[in-house]
Design a protein around this motif. Structure first.
Motif, short mmCIF file in Angstrom:
data_model
loop_
_atom_site.label_atom_id
_atom_site.label_comp_id
_atom_site.label_asym_id
_atom_site.label_seq_id
_atom_site.Cartn_x
_atom_site.Cartn_y
_atom_site.Cartn_z
N PRO A 129 -22.12 79.91 30.36
CA PRO A 129 -21.28 80.95 30.16
C PRO A 129 -20.90 81.01 28.35
O PRO A 129 -20.38 79.93 28.26
CB PRO A 129 -20.13 80.89 30.96
N THR A 130 -20.95 82.06 28.12
CA THR A 130 -20.46 81.93 26.63
C THR A 130 -18.98 82.07 26.39
O THR A 130 -18.19 82.20 27.69
CB THR A 130 -20.82 83.57 25.77
N LYS A 131 -18.36 81.99 25.31
CA LYS A 131 -17.13 81.97 25.18
C LYS A 131 -16.39 83.07 25.83
O LYS A 131 -15.42 83.30 26.24
CB LYS A 131 -16.64 81.77 23.78
N GLN A 132 -17.08 84.29 25.34
CA GLN A 132 -16.71 85.69 26.00
C GLN A 132 -16.76 85.52 27.44
O GLN A 132 -15.64 86.16 27.98
CB GLN A 132 -17.55 86.68 25.27
N ASP A 133 -17.54 85.21 27.91
CA ASP A 133 -17.79 85.15 29.66
C ASP A 133 -16.52 84.35 30.21
O ASP A 133 -15.96 84.69 30.95
CB ASP A 133 -19.03 84.55 29.97
N ARG A 134 -16.46 83.09 29.45
CA ARG A 134 -15.34 82.34 30.03
C ARG A 134 -13.93 83.26 29.82
O ARG A 134 -13.01 82.89 30.64
CB ARG A 134 -15.05 80.99 29.20
N ARG A 135 -13.65 83.87 28.80
CA ARG A 135 -12.45 84.58 28.43
C ARG A 135 -12.24 85.78 29.49
O ARG A 135 -11.02 85.80 30.18
CB ARG A 135 -12.44 85.15 27.06
N ARG A 136 -13.46 86.19 29.80
CA ARG A 136 -13.19 87.33 30.89
C ARG A 136 -12.91 86.99 32.34
O ARG A 136 -12.32 87.26 33.00
CB ARG A 136 -14.70 88.15 30.96
N LEU A 137 -13.27 85.61 32.74
CA LEU A 137 -13.18 84.94 34.02
C LEU A 137 -11.66 84.47 33.89
O LEU A 137 -11.00 84.70 35.00
CB LEU A 137 -14.05 83.62 34.06
N ALA A 138 -11.24 84.03 32.80
CA ALA A 138 -9.73 83.65 32.83
C ALA A 138 -8.94 84.75 33.04
O ALA A 138 -7.87 84.74 33.40
CB ALA A 138 -9.66 82.86 31.43
N GLU A 139 -9.49 85.85 32.28
CA GLU A 139 -8.57 86.90 32.49
C GLU A 139 -8.56 87.44 33.95
O GLU A 139 -7.39 88.03 34.39
CB GLU A 139 -9.17 88.31 31.34
N TRP A 140 -9.80 87.64 34.50
CA TRP A 140 -9.99 88.04 35.86
C TRP A 140 -8.77 87.04 36.93
O TRP A 140 -8.14 87.67 37.55
CB TRP A 140 -11.25 87.85 36.38
N ASP A 141 -8.97 85.81 36.45
CA ASP A 141 -8.13 84.78 37.50
C ASP A 141 -6.70 85.40 37.19
O ASP A 141 -5.80 85.07 38.01
CB ASP A 141 -8.50 83.60 37.05
N ARG A 142 -6.22 85.51 36.06
CA ARG A 142 -4.94 85.58 35.75
C ARG A 142 -4.38 87.07 36.41
O ARG A 142 -3.38 87.20 36.96
CB ARG A 142 -4.64 85.98 34.27
N TRP A 143 -5.21 87.79 36.65
CA TRP A 143 -4.95 89.44 37.37
C TRP A 143 -5.12 89.48 38.77
O TRP A 143 -4.71 90.16 39.30
CB TRP A 143 -5.35 90.51 36.41
N SER A 144 -5.97 88.39 39.11
CA SER A 144 -6.27 88.39 40.66
C SER A 144 -4.90 88.38 41.67
O SER A 144 -4.17 87.42 41.25
CB SER A 144 -7.28 87.52 40.88
N VAL A 145 -4.93 88.76 42.72
CA VAL A 145 -3.65 88.58 43.58
C VAL A 145 -4.02 87.64 44.80
O VAL A 145 -5.20 87.86 45.22
CB VAL A 145 -3.35 89.99 43.95
#
Length: 148
Positions: A129-145
């Motif tokens: 995963p690129t840096k951008q992909d990792r940021r998207r995954l981290a963002e998704w994890d942060r907002w997941s319930v």
């Protein structure tokens, strides 16, 4: 004792036909291992046997002995044909032993299995995963319930 007489005896030992030789030195001379210390290490790990018996590095090997050892991931079994304490070119080293037919067949089967086995990395379609992909995954994890 003069140095000339001691050097001539050493020359006689090297030039005469040897009837036995240390196992580690023979494995090195036959080019199964790059250095004698690697041969000693493999023998110490119990990966080398002579005529079905566990061997030590100092054990003498003679023509007619059956030596079984592991070279990398490959198990080999060879019959000692000749003895040489000198590490020569590969064609000369190959005259020191004769590989058994069972060993040749097992080695060919192992090579075929390695050839047919799929490469684990081939299942990855896009690579790391690129840096951008990792940021998207981290963002998704942060907002997941999470439901507790």
């Amino acid at each position: 004792m003069s140095s000339a007489s001691s050097s001539s005896r050493a020359g006689d030992r090297a030039s005469s036909d040897l009837d036995s030789l240390r196992l580690d030195k023979w494995l090195w001379a036959a080019r199964f291992y790059k250095t004698r210390s690697i041969a000693v290490e493999e023998i110490g790990k119990g990966r080398v046997t002579i005529n079905g018996q566990a061997a030590k590095a100092s054990r003498d090997v003679r023509p007619g002995d059956l030596v079984r050892f592991r070279q990398g991931q490959i198990d080999r079994e060879v019959k000692v044909v000749a003895i040489s304490s000198i590490r020569g070119p590969a064609p000369v080293a190959q005259t020191l032993y004769e590989e058994t037919p069972d060993s040749i067949a097992a080695r060919e089967r192992a090579a075929e299995a390695r050839r047919l086995a799929p490469e684990p990395a081939s299942t990855i379609e896009q690579g790391r995963p690129t840096k951008q992909d990792r940021r998207r995954l981290a963002e998704w994890d942060r907002w997941s319930v999470s439901i507790d």
